[in-house]
Design a protein around this motif. Structure first.
Motif, PDB file in Angstrom:
ATOM      1  N   VAL A 160       0.847  -1.196   0.000  1.00  0.00           N
ATOM      2  CA  VAL A 160       0.000   0.000   0.000  1.00  0.00           C
ATOM      3  C   VAL A 160       0.884   1.247   0.000  1.00  0.00           C
ATOM      4  N   ILE A 161       0.631   2.137  -0.957  1.00  0.00           N
ATOM      5  CA  ILE A 161       1.411   3.373  -1.039  1.00  0.00           C
ATOM      6  C   ILE A 161       0.541   4.612  -0.827  1.00  0.00           C
ATOM      7  N   ARG A 162      -0.776   4.444  -0.830  1.00  0.00           N
ATOM      8  CA  ARG A 162      -1.664   5.578  -0.578  1.00  0.00           C
ATOM      9  C   ARG A 162      -3.000   5.081  -0.077  1.00  0.00           C
ATOM     10  N   ASP A 163      -3.580   5.832   0.876  1.00  0.00           N
ATOM     11  CA  ASP A 163      -4.874   5.484   1.456  1.00  0.00           C
ATOM     12  C   ASP A 163      -5.608   6.788   1.735  1.00  0.00           C
ATOM     13  N   VAL A 164      -6.669   7.074   0.961  1.00  0.00           N
ATOM     14  CA  VAL A 164      -7.345   8.365   1.077  1.00  0.00           C
ATOM     15  C   VAL A 164      -8.857   8.193   1.144  1.00  0.00           C
ATOM     16  N   ILE A 165      -9.505   9.175   1.750  1.00  0.00           N
ATOM     17  CA  ILE A 165     -10.961   9.277   1.753  1.00  0.00           C
ATOM     18  C   ILE A 165     -11.360  10.268   0.662  1.00  0.00           C
ATOM     19  N   LEU A 166     -12.328   9.892  -0.149  1.00  0.00           N
ATOM     20  CA  LEU A 166     -12.771  10.733  -1.257  1.00  0.00           C
ATOM     21  C   LEU A 166     -14.128  11.345  -0.941  1.00  0.00           C
ATOM     22  N   ASN A 167     -14.249  12.637  -1.257  1.00  0.00           N
ATOM     23  CA  ASN A 167     -15.553  13.287  -1.130  1.00  0.00           C
ATOM     24  C   ASN A 167     -16.563  12.658  -2.082  1.00  0.00           C
ATOM     25  N   ARG A 168     -16.086  12.382  -3.279  1.00  0.00           N
ATOM     26  CA  ARG A 168     -16.945  11.808  -4.306  1.00  0.00           C
ATOM     27  C   ARG A 168     -16.083  11.227  -5.403  1.00  0.00           C
ATOM     28  N   LEU A 169     -16.691  10.372  -6.222  1.00  0.00           N
ATOM     29  CA  LEU A 169     -16.029   9.827  -7.396  1.00  0.00           C
ATOM     30  C   LEU A 169     -16.420  10.645  -8.612  1.00  0.00           C
ATOM     31  N   GLY A 170     -15.444  10.953  -9.477  1.00  0.00           N
ATOM     32  CA  GLY A 170     -15.717  11.768 -10.651  1.00  0.00           C
ATOM     33  C   GLY A 170     -15.592  13.248 -10.350  1.00  0.00           C
ATOM     34  N   THR A 171     -15.929  14.061 -11.329  1.00  0.00           N
ATOM     35  CA  THR A 171     -15.808  15.513 -11.189  1.00  0.00           C
ATOM     36  C   THR A 171     -17.146  16.122 -10.790  1.00  0.00           C
ATOM     37  N   ALA A 172     -17.093  17.402 -10.459  1.00  0.00           N
ATOM     38  CA  ALA A 172     -18.312  18.124 -10.066  1.00  0.00           C
ATOM     39  C   ALA A 172     -19.264  18.301 -11.241  1.00  0.00           C
ATOM     40  N   HIS A 173     -18.768  18.115 -12.481  1.00  0.00           N
ATOM     41  CA  HIS A 173     -19.613  18.259 -13.669  1.00  0.00           C
ATOM     42  C   HIS A 173     -20.450  17.015 -13.932  1.00  0.00           C
ATOM     43  N   HIS A 174     -20.189  15.948 -13.192  1.00  0.00           N
ATOM     44  CA  HIS A 174     -20.930  14.704 -13.375  1.00  0.00           C
ATOM     45  C   HIS A 174     -21.825  14.439 -12.157  1.00  0.00           C
ATOM     46  N   LYS A 175     -22.908  13.733 -12.401  1.00  0.00           N
ATOM     47  CA  LYS A 175     -23.822  13.394 -11.316  1.00  0.00           C
ATOM     48  C   LYS A 175     -23.136  12.457 -10.327  1.00  0.00           C
ATOM     49  N   ASP A 176     -23.324  12.724  -9.048  1.00  0.00           N
ATOM     50  CA  ASP A 176     -22.747  11.871  -8.013  1.00  0.00           C
ATOM     51  C   ASP A 176     -23.655  10.653  -7.830  1.00  0.00           C
ATOM     52  N   VAL A 177     -23.416   9.619  -8.637  1.00  0.00           N
ATOM     53  CA  VAL A 177     -24.282   8.447  -8.644  1.00  0.00           C
ATOM     54  C   VAL A 177     -24.182   7.673  -7.330  1.00  0.00           C
ATOM     55  N   VAL A 178     -22.966   7.557  -6.787  1.00  0.00           N
ATOM     56  CA  VAL A 178     -22.764   6.785  -5.563  1.00  0.00           C
ATOM     57  C   VAL A 178     -23.412   7.480  -4.376  1.00  0.00           C
ATOM     58  N   GLY A 179     -23.258   8.781  -4.288  1.00  0.00           N
ATOM     59  CA  GLY A 179     -23.956   9.552  -3.276  1.00  0.00           C
ATOM     60  C   GLY A 179     -23.375   9.494  -1.883  1.00  0.00           C
ATOM     61  N   ARG A 180     -22.138   9.090  -1.741  1.00  0.00           N
ATOM     62  CA  ARG A 180     -21.502   9.059  -0.421  1.00  0.00           C
ATOM     63  C   ARG A 180     -19.988   9.046  -0.601  1.00  0.00           C
ATOM     64  N   PRO A 181     -19.232   9.405   0.432  1.00  0.00           N
ATOM     65  CA  PRO A 181     -17.764   9.348   0.341  1.00  0.00           C
ATOM     66  C   PRO A 181     -17.295   7.913   0.120  1.00  0.00           C
ATOM     67  N   MET A 182     -16.186   7.788  -0.584  1.00  0.00           N
ATOM     68  CA  MET A 182     -15.586   6.494  -0.855  1.00  0.00           C
ATOM     69  C   MET A 182     -14.147   6.491  -0.357  1.00  0.00           C
ATOM     70  N   ARG A 183     -13.542   5.345  -0.403  1.00  0.00           N
ATOM     71  CA  ARG A 183     -12.150   5.190   0.003  1.00  0.00           C
ATOM     72  C   ARG A 183     -11.336   4.669  -1.170  1.00  0.00           C
TER      73      ARG A 183
END
Length: 396
Positions: free
Chosen positions: A254-277
């Motif tokens: 493992v070289i990186r471990d981050v929490i994501l606000n969202r997947l994709g850019t702000a120009h795309h619909k947030d289909v997942v709807g929750r933070p991801m890892r």
């Protein structure tokens, strides 16, 4: 008295040998017999005269025999096998005509076998131990594999009219080393859509990049399951927090471990709807080159090293496909209809499960050979028990 003993001795020996052979067969298929009773009369609705003698469980038993006995290579050879008295006694089937076998693939619905497959998978024992067993108990490796079909199988769409194929979509219970669920489709299909149709609650799905779909992520979460899915390393991410990497995680690559606000850019619909890892793992490929595995998951509670380990177990489904094609011989199709191919694939998976349940370990080529000789009566009970004991030592 001496003459009497001489005359009855061979008959008694033959009876004892026949009883031993039946016992071997019963031990192998005991977990299946009760389940097969459910489908015995399925598909007989058209039999108004009530004279049907060949039933669903009979047909499935013949397909199981096809995979156990390497001398059987076609539907015609299965029909011929039903002519022999010992085959009929050991399988509990009647003599069957080639026409009845051909009709069976149209009459018997393969969807009825799918629940049997799942229940047999529940009987298999886990192989993992320690913290991996606890964290990855419901780890389900998902993948699909193409089986080449004949050009005349028009339903099996693939590249063109000359290249037909069917795809087996498999959910493989990595902690047990057994298939847990499967569906069949033409080779030209959507793998995320196939997995969506098979989703269950309480699973931890691990998949390769072919399943990287935001919509699929959402569907998995909606049914109450989790996922670890590899995505392309050029995906746009919005980082919320960088997590520290433990020494154990670093050793796992493992070289990186981050929490994501969202997947994709702000120009795309947030289909997942929750933070991801996102966990990035440095891995070495077979050619010696280093590559980064970008693994997206909803599991914030799992240690990063276990995320890396879970993805490595995805290869277990690839190895199982090799077993299915090269050892069991499932790539040779005895039927050309969609239902017939599905029944054959389910029978192959059931044989794999019966071997795993009987031996308590993942099936191997050597174990499969030993079982074939055992069922023929050429390997004794003591020799078979010694083989099983050797398997247990290797897995401990």
């Amino acid at each position: 008295m001496a003459n009497k003993r001489t005359s009855t001795g061979p008959r008694q020996a033959d009876a004892e040998e026949a009883a031993a052979l039946r016992l071997r067969s019963v031990r192998m298929i005991r977990p299946l017999r009760r389940l097969l009773q459910r489908i015995h009369s399925a598909g007989t609705e058209r039999d108004r005269a009530g004279n049907r003698r060949f039933f669903y469980d009979h047909y499935l038993s013949l397909l199981l025999l096809y995979f156990i006995n390497p001398s059987l290579t076609s539907l015609r050879s299965l029909q011929n096998a039903s002519n022999w008295e010992q085959v009929r006694k050991r399988l509990g089937i009647p003599r069957v005509s080639l026409g009845s076998l051909s009709e069976s693939v149209r009459v018997f619905d393969p969807a009825l076998v799918r629940p049997i497959l799942k229940e047999l998978a529940d009987l298999a024992r886990p192989h993992l131990q320690g913290r991996e067993a606890e964290a990855l108990a419901n780890l389900t490796a998902v993948d699909g594999s193409v089986f080449a079909a004949l050009p005349r199988m028009a339903w099996a769409l693939w590249m063109d009219a000359e290249h037909r194929g069917v795809k087996l979509h498999l959910q493989f219970q990595a902690c047990k080393g057994v298939p847990g669920d499967a569906v069949l489709s033409p080779a030209a299909c959507s793998e995320p859509a196939a997995l969506t149709s098979m989703l269950e609650a309480g699973r931890l799905y691990v998949c390769d990049r072919g399943y990287a779909s935001f919509e699929l992520f959402r569907r998995i979460l909606d049914v109450g399951s989790s996922f670890i899915i590899r995505v392309k390393d050029d995906i746009t991410v919005n980082v919320q927090e960088d997590r520290s990497i433990s020494e154990t995680a670093a050793q796992a690559g493992v070289i990186r471990d981050v929490i994501l606000n969202r997947l994709g850019t702000a120009h795309h619909k947030d289909v997942v709807g929750r933070p991801m890892r996102l966990v990035v793992v440095q891995a070495v490929e077979r050619n010696g080159k280093s590559t980064e595995l970008w693994l997206v998951t909803d599991r914030f509670d799992m240690d990063a090293d276990l995320i890396a380990v879970a993805y490595r177990y995805r290869w277990s489904v690839e190895l199982f496909f090799r077993w299915l094609k090269c050892v069991l011989g499932a790539k040779h199709l005895v039927s050309h209809s969609e239902q017939g191919v599905a029944l054959q694939m389910y029978a192959a998976l059931i044989v794999s499960l019966l071997i795993a349940i009987r031996t308590g370990s993942k099936p191997t080529k050597r174990t499969f050979e030993t079982i074939q000789f055992y069922l023929l009566g050429w390997v004794s009970e003591a020799e078979f028990a010694a083989h099983l004991a050797g398997l247990k030592k290797r897995t401990c």
